[in-house]
Scaffold this motif. Structure first.
Motif, PDB file in Angstrom:
ATOM      1  N   ALA A 161      37.820  51.872  24.751  1.00 47.46           N
ATOM      2  CA  ALA A 161      39.312  51.527  24.664  1.00 47.46           C
ATOM      3  C   ALA A 161      39.953  51.690  25.912  1.00 47.46           C
ATOM      4  O   ALA A 161      41.087  51.113  26.133  1.00 47.46           O
ATOM      5  CB  ALA A 161      40.106  52.809  23.716  1.00 47.46           C
ATOM      6  N   GLY A 162      39.186  52.029  26.967  1.00 46.94           N
ATOM      7  CA  GLY A 162      39.620  52.225  28.287  1.00 46.94           C
ATOM      8  C   GLY A 162      39.847  50.837  29.112  1.00 46.94           C
ATOM      9  O   GLY A 162      40.806  50.733  29.684  1.00 46.94           O
ATOM     10  N   ARG A 163      39.280  49.627  28.686  1.00 44.71           N
ATOM     11  CA  ARG A 163      39.596  48.533  29.080  1.00 44.71           C
ATOM     12  C   ARG A 163      41.021  47.882  28.641  1.00 44.71           C
ATOM     13  O   ARG A 163      41.580  47.102  29.443  1.00 44.71           O
ATOM     14  CB  ARG A 163      38.423  47.612  28.506  1.00 44.71           C
ATOM     15  N   LEU A 164      41.455  48.607  27.760  1.00 41.15           N
ATOM     16  CA  LEU A 164      42.714  48.015  27.368  1.00 41.15           C
ATOM     17  C   LEU A 164      44.003  48.549  28.264  1.00 41.15           C
ATOM     18  O   LEU A 164      45.265  48.022  28.123  1.00 41.15           O
ATOM     19  CB  LEU A 164      43.360  48.781  25.868  1.00 41.15           C
ATOM     20  N   LYS A 165      43.554  49.197  29.400  1.00 45.65           N
ATOM     21  CA  LYS A 165      44.565  49.605  30.470  1.00 45.65           C
ATOM     22  C   LYS A 165      44.718  48.447  31.154  1.00 45.65           C
ATOM     23  O   LYS A 165      45.886  48.250  31.848  1.00 45.65           O
ATOM     24  CB  LYS A 165      43.590  50.720  31.262  1.00 45.65           C
ATOM     25  N   VAL A 166      43.899  47.344  31.290  1.00 48.57           N
ATOM     26  CA  VAL A 166      44.095  46.207  31.879  1.00 48.57           C
ATOM     27  C   VAL A 166      45.474  45.478  31.132  1.00 48.57           C
ATOM     28  O   VAL A 166      46.345  45.133  31.832  1.00 48.57           O
ATOM     29  CB  VAL A 166      42.974  45.287  31.780  1.00 48.57           C
ATOM     30  N   ASP A 193      37.429  51.405  36.811  1.00 47.20           N
ATOM     31  CA  ASP A 193      36.592  52.587  36.809  1.00 47.20           C
ATOM     32  C   ASP A 193      35.704  52.726  35.436  1.00 47.20           C
ATOM     33  O   ASP A 193      34.755  53.260  35.302  1.00 47.20           O
ATOM     34  CB  ASP A 193      37.407  53.752  37.227  1.00 47.20           C
ATOM     35  N   GLN A 194      36.513  52.259  34.417  1.00 50.88           N
ATOM     36  CA  GLN A 194      35.790  52.565  33.175  1.00 50.88           C
ATOM     37  C   GLN A 194      35.019  51.236  32.469  1.00 50.88           C
ATOM     38  O   GLN A 194      34.614  51.402  31.621  1.00 50.88           O
ATOM     39  CB  GLN A 194      36.917  53.032  32.017  1.00 50.88           C
ATOM     40  N   ILE A 195      34.981  50.483  33.219  1.00 50.14           N
ATOM     41  CA  ILE A 195      34.111  49.035  32.838  1.00 50.14           C
ATOM     42  C   ILE A 195      32.887  49.162  33.634  1.00 50.14           C
ATOM     43  O   ILE A 195      32.846  49.218  34.851  1.00 50.14           O
ATOM     44  CB  ILE A 195      34.981  47.923  32.909  1.00 50.14           C
ATOM     45  N   PRO A 196      31.665  49.356  32.709  1.00 52.27           N
ATOM     46  CA  PRO A 196      30.303  49.070  33.634  1.00 52.27           C
ATOM     47  C   PRO A 196      30.159  48.088  34.338  1.00 52.27           C
ATOM     48  O   PRO A 196      30.677  47.048  34.181  1.00 52.27           O
ATOM     49  CB  PRO A 196      29.417  49.473  32.457  1.00 52.27           C
ATOM     50  N   MET A 248      34.337  40.567  33.733  1.00 50.90           N
ATOM     51  CA  MET A 248      35.489  41.265  33.753  1.00 50.90           C
ATOM     52  C   MET A 248      35.900  42.093  34.841  1.00 50.90           C
ATOM     53  O   MET A 248      37.117  42.199  34.946  1.00 50.90           O
ATOM     54  CB  MET A 248      35.311  42.217  32.316  1.00 50.90           C
ATOM     55  N   ARG A 249      35.017  42.755  35.520  1.00 53.27           N
ATOM     56  CA  ARG A 249      35.477  43.340  36.838  1.00 53.27           C
ATOM     57  C   ARG A 249      36.168  42.374  38.003  1.00 53.27           C
ATOM     58  O   ARG A 249      37.008  42.591  38.547  1.00 53.27           O
ATOM     59  CB  ARG A 249      34.009  44.091  37.339  1.00 53.27           C
ATOM     60  N   ILE A 250      35.414  41.161  37.863  1.00 50.45           N
ATOM     61  CA  ILE A 250      36.029  40.217  38.976  1.00 50.45           C
ATOM     62  C   ILE A 250      37.407  39.947  38.600  1.00 50.45           C
ATOM     63  O   ILE A 250      38.366  39.641  39.410  1.00 50.45           O
ATOM     64  CB  ILE A 250      35.055  39.025  38.946  1.00 50.45           C
ATOM     65  N   LYS A 251      37.736  39.711  37.161  1.00 53.84           N
ATOM     66  CA  LYS A 251      39.046  39.326  36.835  1.00 53.84           C
ATOM     67  C   LYS A 251      40.206  40.367  37.100  1.00 53.84           C
ATOM     68  O   LYS A 251      41.260  40.249  37.524  1.00 53.84           O
ATOM     69  CB  LYS A 251      39.295  38.876  35.212  1.00 53.84           C
ATOM     70  N   ILE A 252      39.616  41.595  36.816  1.00 51.65           N
ATOM     71  CA  ILE A 252      40.431  42.779  37.077  1.00 51.65           C
ATOM     72  C   ILE A 252      40.761  42.930  38.806  1.00 51.65           C
ATOM     73  O   ILE A 252      41.871  43.203  39.046  1.00 51.65           O
ATOM     74  CB  ILE A 252      39.877  44.135  36.600  1.00 51.65           C
ATOM     75  N   MET A 253      39.736  42.626  39.435  1.00 51.58           N
ATOM     76  CA  MET A 253      39.975  42.678  40.852  1.00 51.58           C
ATOM     77  C   MET A 253      40.865  41.680  41.248  1.00 51.58           C
ATOM     78  O   MET A 253      41.864  41.797  42.352  1.00 51.58           O
ATOM     79  CB  MET A 253      38.780  42.538  41.677  1.00 51.58           C
ATOM     80  N   GLN A 254      40.943  40.622  40.647  1.00 50.39           N
ATOM     81  CA  GLN A 254      41.839  39.458  40.981  1.00 50.39           C
ATOM     82  C   GLN A 254      43.125  39.675  40.753  1.00 50.39           C
ATOM     83  O   GLN A 254      44.174  39.529  41.419  1.00 50.39           O
ATOM     84  CB  GLN A 254      41.333  38.119  40.136  1.00 50.39           C
ATOM     85  N   ASN A 255      43.413  40.310  39.798  1.00 48.27           N
ATOM     86  CA  ASN A 255      44.961  40.889  39.301  1.00 48.27           C
ATOM     87  C   ASN A 255      45.223  41.901  40.231  1.00 48.27           C
ATOM     88  O   ASN A 255      46.574  41.820  40.665  1.00 48.27           O
ATOM     89  CB  ASN A 255      44.622  41.386  37.862  1.00 48.27           C
ATOM     90  N   ILE A 256      44.354  42.882  40.724  1.00 47.97           N
ATOM     91  CA  ILE A 256      44.947  43.779  41.758  1.00 47.97           C
ATOM     92  C   ILE A 256      45.311  43.240  43.003  1.00 47.97           C
ATOM     93  O   ILE A 256      46.119  43.344  43.680  1.00 47.97           O
ATOM     94  CB  ILE A 256      43.615  44.688  42.100  1.00 47.97           C
ATOM     95  N   GLY A 257      44.602  42.076  43.358  1.00 48.10           N
ATOM     96  CA  GLY A 257      44.880  40.994  44.473  1.00 48.10           C
ATOM     97  C   GLY A 257      46.167  40.486  44.619  1.00 48.10           C
ATOM     98  O   GLY A 257      46.810  40.492  45.286  1.00 48.10           O
TER      99      GLY A 257
END
Length: 825
Positions: A232-237, A261-264, A270-279
């Motif tokens: 459920a942690g990935r819903l924080k996106v 942090d919660q996505i392995p 998925m991690r790349i997309k989240i980092m793109q959102n952060i950028g």
């Protein structure tokens, strides 16, 4: 053994039906009663097997084998196990090999042979389901919850967000009832967590889709805080996306990082997309250095077009020229991962291969490849337009560097587009000569690029009113690419400018045959038919264009104007109403509609639209004159004075506005103010006869001493006027007759100006027809008002549309692209 073998005699070779009466004696059911072996087997098959003990060293016994004739042959078991159905020490073994045929272990000796169990009768009926049982109620309620979730998702996909939210709420209520019923019947461990998760997640998604962000965040918090929900942690996106929409950038970054942090690490994409959102969020907050770190990491791990483009934006924001160049090279090097176009070309004449290629040439996968390629070209072109003016000392050198880099990449065809965009940049800097020189460089290149450059040159020369040069380059563009609709449109424009409307219509028709979506050609052919007075054909063209461009103000005006020329004012007013709904602040459209209502005799509606037009553009003399006349007609002289004062400020040399002001004062009973106004007019215009007449009349009525002075001046002016008229008359008689007076209205030429003079005459006639309006200001007017209508979008409405071959996008390179980087919920 051989007695059961029957050899066919040689004499029966020709008998086709021989052997059909022969059969295996084993299947002779009539002799079963006389078959000793069969009867023995029936009687002893239900015997009990003797217990097997370790004392028995060998269990090999002889088993009589029955034949169809009742003979027996003893065979010994090779493995030493008791034979099935054999008798050992007086105890019968169960015939396990025939249980499937209907024998049972508990059958009694001597029971009737019934292998199919027919003696048991039919099977009992199925037990009826008890719908009132708690388990059945729970099962039905769970099914209903699933159906509501599915209906909510379907409504969302169809665009009915309100219905989707209602279904999601209903599913949530029923799911809570289901949980309470399960707790009463079974243990809490049997609660369906997957159903609870899907209901809550769908509800949060529908809240977010309906822009009810606080409710969506609360629902997401319920899911995230429940430790029983895995992953459920990935819903924080999604929560971060909501905070981003609310412009709460600090919380958005916080939740993005918590999700990261919660996505392995195995979930790399998925991690790349989240980092793109952060950028992207860092760019919105102006923290460009942090954004650069995020995008640099993405380009080193999994390069993509959006990250590369945003990296260039970040470097552009900080002004790092060298890093901009490196980032542009990285963007150029991102692989497209699409097939070559040669794959869709048939290598031979094999009909099967051709059919397959035709089938895949425009399928969904091919369309996706085209979209990806178009997106890549858009990013590259926009990035080049952004950095070219700043990476070198001049924008021309910067464009040259970008062109060289593009030529060395997989996007070679974009180099010519960059060159054309360089010419457009020269135009924006008003350097016409450099733009022309840049475009002339394409004359020696291949036909498609030459046609594009020649089309733009024709467009430029047409805007400069150099129609000969425009026609020359239009011919070059058409000769280079006969199927270029923009070139044909520009050629038609040059012919249109020379007045050859029939020939211009032919070029526009050919452009439409090559590209039916060429709106410029369709618009211009409508104008051409209008010039040729083929109003029905013109109306047909503009109605077709309206079906394509629903909210085009130019098209709506042309349709209204054609209906007016066809003397259908009701339709003209209806289309003008649609025009005002598109451009509600256009004063010309409002005054045009007011004029139509005035011609129909509806003064109240005419006043409404004329007043709205005056509010948006208080300098239109025609509107001011109509409003002043309207207030005089309704005997509101004080309000009429405001409009005539505005008119006198706009046209201070026109005496009629000041005479109207004085007349309004006189009509309202303010004779002193009227006298002062007439005196002021006499000082400014001492030779105005009408002003002196009113001065004499007012002074006589009031009894002032100045009456004799003004009367003397009036007689002198009238005598001078008579002498002037006699000289004019004698001059006309000597020249052979009176000359026709030229109309001063500029509105008679062109379809949209038709009827302009008549509207101006109607206004003047209205003022003259007012009660007691023997006012001299009408007779002193030396110029008829220009009542022509100007198009809502500018005076170029009657000019054919040019079709510049602009193959580059507009400079919308920052904000639009950033929003696309958010992850879908």
């Amino acid at each position: 053994m051989m007695q059961n073998v029957h050899l066919a005699p040689e004499t029966d070779e020709d008998d086709l039906y021989s052997g059909y009466n022969d059969y295996n004696p084993t299947y002779d059911t009539e002799e079963l009663e006389n078959d000793t072996a069969f009867q023995q087997a029936v009687k002893t098959s239900h015997g009990r097997r003797p217990p097997i003990t370790a004392k028995i060293s060998s269990t090999a016994v002889a088993r009589p084998v029955a034949t169809g004739c009742g003979s027996k042959t003893s065979l010994a078991s090779s493995v030493g196990r008791p034979m099935t159905g054999a008798i050992q020490d007086g105890v019968t073994r169960p015939m396990t090999a025939v249980r499937a045929a209907g024998f049972t272990k508990a059958a009694l000796r001597g029971s009737a042979f019934d292998p199919l169990g027919q003696s048991r009768g039919p099977a009992p009926p199925l037990e009826a389901r008890n719908e009132d049982s708690p388990e059945e109620k729970i099962r039905q309620l769970e099914k209903k919850v699933n159906e509501l979730v599915e209906e909510s998702c379907i409504a969302n996909s169809c665009g009915d967000l309100r219905l989707a939210l209602e279904k999601a709420k209903d599913a949530g209520r029923k799911e809570r009832v289901l949980v309470r019923q399960r707790e009463q019947v079974t243990s809490p461990e049997n609660i369906n967590l997957d159903l609870t998760y899907s209901v809550l997640f769908n509800l949060a998604s529908q809240y977010s889709a309906n822009e009810m962000y606080p409710e969506a965040l609360n629902t997401y918090q319920v899911i995230v805080k429940n430790k029983m929900f895995s992953n459920a942690g990935r819903l924080k996106v999604n929560m971060g996306n909501i905070y981003l929409k609310q412009r709460n950038y600090s919380k958005a970054i916080k939740f993005y990082r918590m999700a990261l942090d919660q996505i392995p690490s195995v979930h790399k994409e998925m991690r790349i997309k989240i980092m793109q959102n952060i950028g992207v969020t860092f760019i919105k907050t102006g923290q460009y250095s942090d954004a650069i770190n995020s995008f640099e990491h993405i380009m080193s791990m999994a390069p993509n077009l959006k990250a590369g483009f945003n990296l260039i934006l970040s470097y552009f924001a900080v002004g790092d020229r060298e890093k901009m160049k490196k980032a542009f090279q990285k963007l150029i090097g991102v692989p497209l991962e699409t097939d070559e176009d040669g794959k869709y070309i048939s290598p031979n004449d094999d009909p099967h291969t051709n059919l397959v290629i035709e089938a895949i040439k425009n399928d969904h996968l091919r369309q996706m490849e085209r979209e990806r390629k178009a997106m890549a070209e858009k990013y590259i072109m926009t990035a080049a337009k952004l950095i070219a003016p700043v990476i070198e000392t001049s924008f021309a050198v910067g464009y040259d560097w970008c062109v060289e880099v593009v030529k060395a990449s997989q996007y070679v065809e974009l180099a010519n587009d960059l060159e054309i965009n360089k010419a457009i940049t020269y135009l924006r800097q008003k350097d016409f000569n450099q733009a022309v020189e840049t475009l002339k460089m394409f004359e020696k290149k291949d036909s498609s690029v030459k046609s594009a450059a020649a089309t733009n040159l024709s467009f430029l020369y047409y805007l400069e009113n150099e129609f000969a040069q425009a026609s020359s380059y239009a011919d070059l563009a058409v000769n280079s690419d006969r199927y270029n609709p923009s070139a044909l449109t520009n050629k038609g424009n040059t012919v249109f400018a020379n007045g050859d409307y029939e020939k211009a219509a032919e070029f526009y028709k050919e452009a439409l045959r090559n590209d039916s979506s060429c709106t410029e050609a369709l618009y211009n052919i409508g104008l051409t038919y209008k010039k040729l007075n083929r109003l029905d054909d013109a109306l047909d063209c503009f109605l077709k264009l309206h079906a394509i461009l629903r909210n085009s103000a130019q098209v709506l005006y042309q349709i209204a104007n054609i209906y007016e020329l066809m003397e259908d004012p009701n339709q003209a007013m209806e289309w003008l109403m649609q025009l005002i709904s598109v451009v509600p602040t256009d004063s010309r459209a409002l005054s045009k509609l007011g004029g139509l209502y005035d011609s129909e005799g509806d003064k109240s509606q005419a006043f409404q639209y004329y007043y709205e037009s005056y509010r948006y553009f208080p300098s239109n003399i025609e509107v001011i004159e109509w409003l002043g006349a309207y207030y005089i007609d309704t005997q509101f002289y004080e309000k009429a004075i405001q409009y005539f004062e505005r008119a006198s400020l706009i046209q201070p040399t026109q005496v009629k506005w000041q005479l109207m002001i004085a007349s309004c004062f006189r009509r309202s009973g303010n004779y002193q103010k009227a006298l002062d106004t007439y005196k002021d007019i006499h000082r400014k215009f001492p030779e105005n006869v009408e002003c002196l007449r009113f001065l004499v009349r007012l002074c006589t009525d009031i009894g002032l001493k100045e009456v004799q002075e003004y009367a003397t001046k009036l007689k002198r002016l009238e005598k001078m006027k008579e002498i002037r008229e006699q000289r004019t008359k004698s001059g006309r008689d000597g020249s052979g007759g009176p000359r026709g007076r030229r109309d001063g209205s500029a509105g008679g030429d062109g379809g949209q100006n038709c009827g302009a003079g008549s509207r101006g005459e109607r206004l003047s006639a209205q003022l003259r027809a007012l009660p007691g309006m023997e006012e001299p200001y009408d007779s002193s007017s030396t110029k008829e008002l220009d009542a022509s209508y100007v198009d809502p979008l500018g005076p170029q409405i009657e000019r054919p549309r040019t079709a510049a071959k602009k193959r580059v996008d507009e400079d919308d390179f920052a904000d639009e692209e950033l929003g696309d980087d958010l992850l879908p919920e």
